[in-house]
Design a protein around this motif. Structure first.
Motif, short mmCIF file in Angstrom:
data_model
loop_
_atom_site.label_atom_id
_atom_site.label_comp_id
_atom_site.label_asym_id
_atom_site.label_seq_id
_atom_site.Cartn_x
_atom_site.Cartn_y
_atom_site.Cartn_z
N SER A 114 35.58 90.89 16.86
CA SER A 114 34.74 90.01 16.26
C SER A 114 33.70 89.70 16.54
O SER A 114 33.37 89.67 17.72
N ALA A 157 30.72 86.35 16.23
CA ALA A 157 31.30 84.97 16.17
C ALA A 157 30.47 83.82 16.58
O ALA A 157 28.97 83.60 17.08
N ASP A 159 30.91 80.13 18.30
CA ASP A 159 32.11 79.39 18.68
C ASP A 159 31.27 77.52 19.17
O ASP A 159 30.25 77.60 19.47
N GLY A 214 29.06 84.30 19.95
CA GLY A 214 30.84 84.33 20.72
C GLY A 214 31.23 85.34 19.68
O GLY A 214 30.64 86.30 19.06
N GLY A 215 32.59 85.60 19.92
CA GLY A 215 33.36 86.68 19.93
C GLY A 215 33.72 87.71 20.68
O GLY A 215 33.02 87.90 21.30
N HIS A 249 30.81 89.43 22.93
CA HIS A 249 30.44 89.61 25.32
C HIS A 249 31.60 90.82 25.24
O HIS A 249 30.78 91.00 26.58
N PHE A 299 32.57 84.24 11.36
CA PHE A 299 33.66 83.74 11.61
C PHE A 299 32.82 82.54 12.51
O PHE A 299 31.86 82.60 14.30
N TRP A 320 34.93 79.64 15.76
CA TRP A 320 35.99 79.28 15.96
C TRP A 320 35.50 78.23 16.93
O TRP A 320 34.54 78.70 17.74
N PHE A 323 35.09 86.69 7.85
CA PHE A 323 35.92 87.75 8.58
C PHE A 323 36.99 87.58 7.88
O PHE A 323 37.92 88.58 8.82
N MET A 374 45.55 88.17 21.36
CA MET A 374 46.09 86.87 21.76
C MET A 374 46.83 86.08 21.62
O MET A 374 47.33 86.78 20.53
N PRO A 397 34.50 79.28 30.20
CA PRO A 397 35.26 80.26 30.76
C PRO A 397 36.08 81.64 29.14
O PRO A 397 36.00 82.49 28.69
N THR A 398 35.13 80.87 27.97
CA THR A 398 34.49 81.36 27.11
C THR A 398 34.23 82.39 27.00
O THR A 398 32.92 83.05 27.42
N GLY A 399 35.19 84.21 26.86
CA GLY A 399 34.39 84.88 26.68
C GLY A 399 34.83 86.28 28.48
O GLY A 399 34.10 87.12 28.68
P1 AMP Z 1 38.36 85.33 25.30
O1 AMP Z 1 37.52 86.25 26.12
O2 AMP Z 1 39.87 85.41 25.45
O3 AMP Z 1 38.04 84.00 26.28
O4 AMP Z 1 37.79 85.49 24.34
C1 AMP Z 1 37.24 84.26 23.05
C2 AMP Z 1 37.08 85.14 21.92
O5 AMP Z 1 37.39 85.21 21.29
C3 AMP Z 1 35.15 83.95 21.45
O6 AMP Z 1 34.03 84.36 21.47
C4 AMP Z 1 35.92 83.42 20.42
O7 AMP Z 1 35.19 83.56 19.40
C5 AMP Z 1 37.05 84.70 20.02
N1 AMP Z 1 38.15 84.36 19.01
C6 AMP Z 1 38.66 83.59 18.42
N2 AMP Z 1 40.07 83.19 17.97
C7 AMP Z 1 39.38 84.37 17.47
C8 AMP Z 1 40.65 84.88 16.26
N3 AMP Z 1 41.57 84.47 15.78
N4 AMP Z 1 40.71 86.48 16.15
C9 AMP Z 1 39.30 86.73 16.84
N5 AMP Z 1 37.98 86.42 18.05
C10 AMP Z 1 38.96 85.31 18.13
#
Ligand code: AMP
Length: 303
Positions: A9, A11, A13, A27-28, A32, A78, A80, A101, A145, A228-230
């Motif tokens: 993705s 995104a 965020d 993000g996405g 990341h 997209f 989030w 998306f 996820m 913690p995102t990403g």
């Molecule tokens: P993480 O590394 O697990 O914290 O993933 C964070 C990223 O996942 C964020 O930047 C979001 O944009 C992305 N994200 C959240 N929900 C979804 C989804 N349903 N499909 C794809 N990407 C997502």
């Protein structure tokens, strides 16, 4: 051709943590991941954006190949919206606006299909399978996820059975397998096919399970964590990026152990600021310094 191709993705965020908030941060999973992997190797991104997207320069300034990013006129990128409480290991999804998306159907170019290493970032598992089948990569890693475990578990298990490496967090591994201990959960995942299973444990570290043995690291001790995102995707970027840089598609345990250390350290930088802010300007020298510190703090002598 790049050493590494990443699909995922892209995104905007909107993020809320106990320490502040950001609206429309870039993000996405693919973003990341690529910013982290790019510290180690040449990486190309395959994804889709709308005509509101203005984040491409963040990637190209780092030398990331964006030829695989498709821009759809009249559509939106997209988005989030997520929130974290004091337990930063648990993300709550507030809203998801799919935009372009929703119709994402990734098609690899010849060069992308020829990349020796492929990362299937968090997207619908049937799309991950479709990309996997288009690729000739010798090493394929997959992240996912909780959403897909809840609504597309069979597809996700199918995708997992076709890859070499699975990278999940502890909650996802338990939810997917129904096993309480990480050892049993990792075994259940590798019984589906993958020879490498990495289980991320947020601030508590990461564990690696392979048929060559086990390896574990604690989290790098950080005093301040903002967002913690990403973290998961930048861990994957450090881990897979390091492996891709070795040029081996059948990594031995020594390389895998080092890859876990690099993944953990890149993720530790990621959480120090919002969104991609920190990793965007991270240097390989900063990574090496912290990896050396991490090595010192996790080794001991036997008497
Ligand atoms: P993480 O590394 O697990 O914290 O993933 C964070 C990223 O996942 C964020 O930047 C979001 O944009 C992305 N994200 C959240 N929900 C979804 C989804 N349903 N499909 C794809 N990407 C997502």
């Amino acid at each position: 051709m790049n050493s590494l191709t990443a699909v995922g993705s892209i995104a905007y965020d909107s993020l809320e943590t106990p320490f502040g908030r950001r609206d429309r941060a870039l993000g996405g999973s693919a973003v990341h991941f690529a910013l982290a992997a790019n510290l180690f190797t040449d990486v190309g991104v395959v994804g889709v954006v709308g005509d509101d997207f203005d984040g491409e320069s963040v990637l190209t300034e780092r030398g990331i190949d964006t030829a695989g990013i498709q821009q759809i006129a009249g559509g939106t990128t997209f988005a989030w919206d997520g929130r974290y409480g004091f337990d930063l290991n648990v993300a709550e999804t507030l809203d998801t606006r799919l935009g372009v998306f929703a119709d994402f159907d990734p098609q690899l170019s010849e060069a992308e299909a020829a990349s020796p290493v492929l990362f299937l970032g968090n997207i619908q598992p049937d799309l991950q399978r479709s990309v996997r089948r288009q690729s000739k990569a010798g090493l394929v890693a997959l992240d996912s996820m909780n959403l897909w475990i809840e609504i597309a578990k069979e597809s996700l298990l199918g995708a997992i059975s076709e890859v070499d490496c699975v990278i999940l967090n502890d909650g996802e591994a338990r939810q997917l397998t129904g096993e309480a201990t990480l050892v049993k959960a990792a075994r259940a995942i590798s019984q589906q096919g993958p020879r490498i299973v990495v289980i991320k444990r947020g601030e508590y570290g990461a564990a690696l399970f392979t048929d060559q043995g086990f390896f574990g690291v604690p989290g790098y001790p950080l005093e301040e964590v903002f967002d913690p995102t990403g973290a998961g995707d930048s861990f994957a970027g450090g881990f897979v990026g390091y492996l891709a840089a070795t040029g081996q598609t059948e990594p031995d345990l020594e390389h895998l152990r080092r890859a876990v250390a690099y993944g953990s350290i890149v993720a530790s930088f990621n959480v120090e600021e919002f969104g991609t802010e920190r990793v965007q300007r991270l240097t390989r020298d900063e990574v090496e310094l912290r990896v050396a510190e991490f090595h010192a703090m996790t080794s001991f002598t036997l008497i």
